[in-house]
Design an enzyme around this catalytic site. Structure first.
Site, PDB file in Angstrom:
ATOM      1  N   LYS A 285       0.844  -1.184   0.000  1.00  0.00           N
ATOM      2  CA  LYS A 285       0.000   0.000   0.000  1.00  0.00           C
ATOM      3  C   LYS A 285       0.887   1.244   0.000  1.00  0.00           C
ATOM      4  CE  LYS A 285      -4.390   1.320   2.126  1.00  0.00           C
ATOM      5  NZ  LYS A 285      -5.386   0.943   3.139  1.00  0.00           N
ATOM      6  N   GLU A 371     -19.475  -6.170   8.938  1.00  0.00           N
ATOM      7  CA  GLU A 371     -20.457  -5.472   9.766  1.00  0.00           C
ATOM      8  C   GLU A 371     -21.472  -6.426  10.381  1.00  0.00           C
ATOM      9  OE1 GLU A 371     -18.616  -2.619   6.976  1.00  0.00           O
ATOM     10  OE2 GLU A 371     -19.626  -4.550   6.666  1.00  0.00           O
ATOM     11  N   ARG A 399     -25.462  -2.976   6.084  1.00  0.00           N
ATOM     12  CA  ARG A 399     -25.061  -4.346   5.787  1.00  0.00           C
ATOM     13  C   ARG A 399     -25.298  -5.281   6.972  1.00  0.00           C
ATOM     14  NH1 ARG A 399     -19.440  -3.832   2.414  1.00  0.00           N
ATOM     15  NH2 ARG A 399     -20.429  -5.400   1.125  1.00  0.00           N
TER      16      ARG A 399
END
Length: 644
Positions: A285, A371, A399
């Site tokens: 990243k 979630e 969600r």
């Protein structure tokens, strides 16, 4: 930085065929130029930086090898797709990224034929890709479907549900796992790359198919052992046993920044005739930009920054953000109550729980992009007498809705939901707007629902939630900074279901729920310039509704207007239902609910979005004027002739 980077190869890319036809000895240089272009453009606009930098080589390689847009690339999550946008005809629009009228910070079907599926949330690519692959089969079309999933998105159960389905269907689907932070298995240099090329090549696959044909003629227990032996032997060297068990042909891990390794493997996979394939690509990243490599969390999403120093130009404010007020309030309560624990779903800094974790590391849990699990995990802790705070953005809590209903509310477990990013969120646009939580949570029995009108009220609500053990309780708050009110040393416990009056009047009642309170007060000031006396009330609670306050406002005023930063079906609907059910609309009361209209609003500055939606001070004042029949004054306000 004013000087744009030199990008002679990228300058020559006018259409996607130019990427495909580029000599391979220039692909490395093209990737370097795409990286430089991305850094320069995001330094001007802000946006998601780290994840995109990590997939520059992969983006170039995919468009070089595959026949896009006929072959379809689905980016999951969509904020990885900045290099993809640069390569697919949107380079000249990159400096409009996330700005009003500009391009989206995510993939968006209406923006380009190269974006086959919109992705603002994560972990959807494999499901969508499988649907596209099945559709291609049914239409007798031969094309490659490539789902690039990464930046933590493989932590969500939906990804594994889709893989389980795809493996059982033997669908023609390519999944690229961009492993940039999970480190499922690190690449081990030349030997790893050699093995990946070997097992992705036609010769190995042909031998494997011949061997499978032979073992199919053996007794079942023998053939099954032979298959397992081959898979586990390959899994020993490559680490892909889990994906093989799900029905995928596993290749990797490989260095996602080494084009000499990446390109031949993609060539092999493109030409393969086998079923679902998973390529495990390990990336870094922030690759290629020092500040982002050294602080991936701080450069995941950035404001404008100086390319040379990496310093971000964040505006200085003396007013705390709502997120920081929540975090500090929760820390304060946790110091007094050891039962308090905190849960987030891969958003520790976004929800402010990174601060909580520094002080209470053993009481803070980041469950990943999951979630549904987060909600039920919190419910499990509540059964054992803990006081869980489940901090999730409004748009992501959607969600976990089934779990809120079944695992929390039906069992009446006192889980505390801290719902950040309520209402419009600005540059992230409609995928991240928190428009629906008041409506979808308000429909659930046993749920208490609060929203602060300012940052001090938020601190009161954190304490209220901490001390309230009778039912599940939720409080929603907006993105951004507070309004500058004096802050209490510690929050107060609020009487459940009771609002407050912040300004007395006698003609129009303005009843606000949530973060539009300051605009509502400003609207009352505008009305006063026209001689219209307005009461302003802060509801604090949508459920249970302060019926005494609502009935008083209805009796004592000619007009009652409700204001909220949510959809239809929320606070205004609760108020209207109570008034209608009790005959309080029969005496001529003019009631006007104001809410986010039934539409999606593209990214823009938050104040602009609220103005477009008719929820700013001018629109509130004009609504009141029209209700009392003063259309001329309403038009003056809306045209800007009178401004509060």
């Amino acid at each position: 930085m004013t000087n744009r980077p030199e990008t002679p190869i990228l300058d020559g890319i006018k259409k996607i065929d130019d990427v495909r036809n580029l000599p391979r000895d220039q692909i490395r240089a093209l990737a370097d130029e795409v990286r430089a272009e991305m850094i320069d453009s995001v330094s001007v606009t802000g946006g998601h930086l780290g994840a995109g930098l990590g997939v520059v080589e992969l983006s170039v390689a995919l468009h070089h090898v595959f026949n896009t847009p006929d072959d379809k690339i689905i980016w999951d999550v969509g904020h990885q797709a900045y290099p993809h946008k640069i390569l697919t005809g949107r380079r000249d629009k990159m400096r409009t990224l996330r700005k009003e009228g500009g391009i989206s910070g995510f993939t968006k079907r209406g923006e380009s034929e190269f974006d086959p599926f919109g992705a603002g949330h994560s972990s959807t690519s494999i499901s969508a890709g499988l649907g596209m692959a099945v559709a291609a089969d049914l239409k007798h079309e031969k094309r490659n479907i490539i789902a690039v999933i990464g930046d933590g998105a493989m932590s969500a159960g939906m990804a594994y549900e889709a893989m389980n389905n795809a493996g059982a269907m033997d669908a023609r689907l390519i999944v690229v796992l961009n492993d940039n932070d999970m480190s499922i298995a690190p690449p081990t240099g030349a030997m790893s790359a050699y093995l990946a090329r070997l097992v992705s090549g036609k010769a190995y696959r042909s031998i494997r198919e011949i061997a499978k044909g032979l073992t199919d003629r053996l007794p079942k227990f023998v053939s099954e052992k032979a298959r397992k032996t081959e898979e586990y032997a390959r899994g020993f060297w490559t680490g892909g046993t889990l994906f093989e068990e799900l029905g995928f042909y596993y290749i990797g891990p490989i260095d996602g920044h080494n084009l000499d390794h990446l390109l031949p493997i993609l060539d092999n996979v493109r030409d393969a005739e086998t079923g679902p394939i998973l390529i495990h690509v390990v990336t870094q990243k922030g690759k290629g930009y020092g500040p982002a490599e050294n602080a991936a969390d701080k450069y995941h999403g950035v404001s404008k920054f100086n390319v040379i120093t990496g310093a971000q130009s964040k505006p200085v404010s003396n007013t705390p953000s709502y997120t920081s007020v929540f975090a500090e309030g929760l820390i304060q309560e946790a110091e007094l109550d050891e039962r308090i624990v905190a849960v987030n779903a891969a958003m520790p800094s976004g929800t402010g729980l990174d601060k909580f974790a520094k002080q209470f590391g053993d009481r803070c849990f980041d469950v990943g992009i999951a979630e549904q699990h987060a909600v039920t995990f919190a419910a499990g802790m509540a059964t054992e007498g803990l006081s869980p705070f489940c901090a999730i953005y409004s748009t992501f809590l959607q969600r976990g809705y089934d779990q809120v209903v079944h695992d929390v509310a039906i069992q009446n477990l006192p889980v505390r939901f801290a719902i950040d990013r309520a209402g419009f969120v600005g540059a992230d646009g409609p995928t991240h707007a928190g428009a629906y939580d008041t409506a979808y949570l308000g429909a659930i029995p046993n749920m208490v629902l609060m929203a602060p009108g300012d940052e001090a009220e938020l601190k009161h609500m954190v304490r209220t939630a901490a001390e309230f053990d009778e039912h599940p309780i939720a409080f929603r708050f907006p993105r951004g900074e507070g309004v500058g009110v004096d802050m209490p040393k510690r929050g107060e416990f609020l009487e459940i279901g009771k609002g407050r009056v912040v300004r007395e009047g006698n003609s129009v009642a303005l009843l606000s729920f949530g973060g539009r309170l300051s605009e509502t007060i400003a609207a009352a000031e505008i009305l006063s310039t026209f001689g219209i006396s307005a009461t302003v009330a802060d509801a604090r609670f949508a459920k249970p509704l302060d019926v005494d306050l609502v009935e008083r406002l209805a009796r004592e005023h000619e007009v009652l207007i409700t204001i909220e930063e949510g959809s239809i079906g929320g606070f205004g609907s609760f108020v209207l239902n109570h008034l209608a059910s009790n005959g309080l609309l029969d005496g001529g009361l003019k009631c006007r609910p104001m809410f986010i209209p039934d539409a999606y609003f593209d990214h823009a500055a938050q104040d602009k979005m609220y103005a477009h939606a008719g929820l700013d001070r001018n629109a509130i004042a004009a609504t009141a004027m029209r209700a009392i029949g003063n259309e001329k004054a309403a038009n003056q306000v809306m045209s800007g002739l009178i401004d509060g």
